[in-house]
Scaffold this motif. Sequence first.
Motif, mmCIF file in Angstrom:
data_model
loop_
_atom_site.group_PDB
_atom_site.id
_atom_site.type_symbol
_atom_site.label_atom_id
_atom_site.label_comp_id
_atom_site.label_asym_id
_atom_site.label_seq_id
_atom_site.Cartn_x
_atom_site.Cartn_y
_atom_site.Cartn_z
ATOM 1 N N ARG A 185 0.718 -1.113 -0.078
ATOM 2 C CA ARG A 185 -0.054 -0.141 0.017
ATOM 3 C C ARG A 185 0.880 1.194 -0.115
ATOM 4 O O ARG A 185 0.579 2.200 -0.610
ATOM 5 C CB ARG A 185 -0.903 0.045 1.087
ATOM 6 C CG ARG A 185 -1.979 1.023 1.024
ATOM 7 C CD ARG A 185 -3.107 0.925 2.167
ATOM 8 N NE ARG A 185 -3.894 -0.450 1.951
ATOM 9 C CZ ARG A 185 -3.696 -1.550 2.791
ATOM 10 N NH1 ARG A 185 -2.646 -1.451 4.066
ATOM 11 N NH2 ARG A 185 -4.393 -2.685 2.798
ATOM 12 N N VAL A 186 2.023 1.140 0.719
ATOM 13 C CA VAL A 186 2.980 2.497 0.754
ATOM 14 C C VAL A 186 3.413 2.771 -0.554
ATOM 15 O O VAL A 186 3.359 3.893 -1.071
ATOM 16 C CB VAL A 186 4.071 2.046 1.878
ATOM 17 C CG1 VAL A 186 4.892 3.242 1.693
ATOM 18 C CG2 VAL A 186 3.306 2.453 3.274
ATOM 19 N N PHE A 187 4.041 1.568 -1.188
ATOM 20 C CA PHE A 187 4.652 1.727 -2.474
ATOM 21 C C PHE A 187 3.673 2.204 -3.453
ATOM 22 O O PHE A 187 3.936 2.926 -4.383
ATOM 23 C CB PHE A 187 5.447 0.604 -2.932
ATOM 24 C CG PHE A 187 6.737 0.386 -2.295
ATOM 25 C CD1 PHE A 187 7.868 0.592 -2.982
ATOM 26 C CD2 PHE A 187 7.066 -0.163 -0.981
ATOM 27 C CE1 PHE A 187 9.063 0.657 -2.447
ATOM 28 C CE2 PHE A 187 8.084 -0.130 -0.391
ATOM 29 C CZ PHE A 187 9.437 0.356 -0.970
ATOM 30 N N GLU A 188 2.495 1.462 -3.563
ATOM 31 C CA GLU A 188 1.632 1.913 -4.501
ATOM 32 C C GLU A 188 1.152 3.377 -4.576
ATOM 33 O O GLU A 188 0.807 3.744 -5.580
ATOM 34 C CB GLU A 188 0.206 1.108 -4.601
ATOM 35 C CG GLU A 188 0.419 -0.498 -4.981
ATOM 36 C CD GLU A 188 0.846 -0.466 -6.246
ATOM 37 O OE1 GLU A 188 0.231 0.337 -7.112
ATOM 38 O OE2 GLU A 188 1.777 -1.276 -6.781
ATOM 39 N N SER A 189 0.887 3.767 -3.408
ATOM 40 C CA SER A 189 0.924 5.296 -2.981
ATOM 41 C C SER A 189 1.960 6.148 -3.639
ATOM 42 O O SER A 189 1.647 7.142 -4.321
ATOM 43 C CB SER A 189 0.472 5.436 -1.520
ATOM 44 O OG SER A 189 0.375 6.808 -1.204
ATOM 45 N N LEU A 190 3.136 5.835 -3.285
ATOM 46 C CA LEU A 190 4.264 6.474 -3.928
ATOM 47 C C LEU A 190 4.404 6.417 -5.464
ATOM 48 O O LEU A 190 4.585 7.555 -6.097
ATOM 49 C CB LEU A 190 5.587 5.974 -3.271
ATOM 50 C CG LEU A 190 5.627 6.307 -1.765
ATOM 51 C CD1 LEU A 190 6.844 5.524 -1.189
ATOM 52 C CD2 LEU A 190 5.709 8.017 -1.560
ATOM 53 N N TYR A 191 4.078 5.189 -5.891
ATOM 54 C CA TYR A 191 3.799 5.146 -7.466
ATOM 55 C C TYR A 191 2.836 6.130 -8.033
ATOM 56 O O TYR A 191 3.201 6.784 -8.988
ATOM 57 C CB TYR A 191 3.764 3.772 -7.816
ATOM 58 C CG TYR A 191 4.823 2.676 -7.304
ATOM 59 C CD1 TYR A 191 6.076 3.119 -7.068
ATOM 60 C CD2 TYR A 191 4.370 1.405 -7.456
ATOM 61 C CE1 TYR A 191 6.970 2.241 -6.876
ATOM 62 C CE2 TYR A 191 5.405 0.474 -7.129
ATOM 63 C CZ TYR A 191 6.632 0.825 -6.652
ATOM 64 O OH TYR A 191 7.920 0.029 -6.426
#
Length: 265
Positions: A246-252
């Motif tokens: 979830r963290v990485f998808e948000s940053l992407y």
Amino acid sequence: MTKVRKPENPLIAYDFLLNTTHWTLQGKGGVGKSFISSVLAQYAVERGLVPVCGDTDPVNSTFHRISALNVQLVPITEGGTVIQRLFDPLFEAILCTEQVSIVDNGASTFLPVAKFISSNMILETMQEYGKQVYIHSVVTGGQAKDDTVTGLLSMIELVRKSKTNTKIVVWENEFWGIPEFDGKALSVMPWVTANSDIIQGVVKIEDRNSDAYSTDIRLLTENHMTCREFKESDKFGFIAKSRVNRVFESLYAELDRVFGYVPEV
């Protein structure tokens, strides 16, 4: 740093980042520079690219330790002293590849790198050869707030003096506190809004007010793993994997917005 081929079967159209180079520059240590570099590299991979990655930090080569990203350690010191002529091969390599390149620079090398870029007209040379430069600088809250703002302002000045098309991406890292200035958000500060022609956008690393999220990201970084490796590992549970994803998808998604990229459905 060596030239690599385009992937034969890219996941998505990859040309929006080709021939760009991304440098993480901030004079304050311990504020998430290497994490940002790793996010940029993984973002490039998820968007169908094979990034060329380098780490110039002679003290804490955190980016280099993420083996899955094939980050090359760039030697820029002799006898513990930063030698400016050793920067030449790095920037030559950047000019010689059309692939997206990502370079992480440590706090100890910030001033020498900035001086080299300025005195050797590196930004001007990059533009002359058609290379789009993005400088990524992090601002955080807490005790490091003023120092990180000073680092960002020095990058704005560097770009402004070069009179090039170099862009700055500001990373707002909330994990050390939300950077507010007399109650105002970073994005509305005059030194951000007045430089909108230089600043490509602001990427927020959100503090989710949960020790579970911060612990999972700490475990990921301490184990020198990518998000994909974390999700595929049998060392972590499904919930932890979901949080990291979830963290990485948000940053992407933040990076898609900043670069104006709309992924194909």
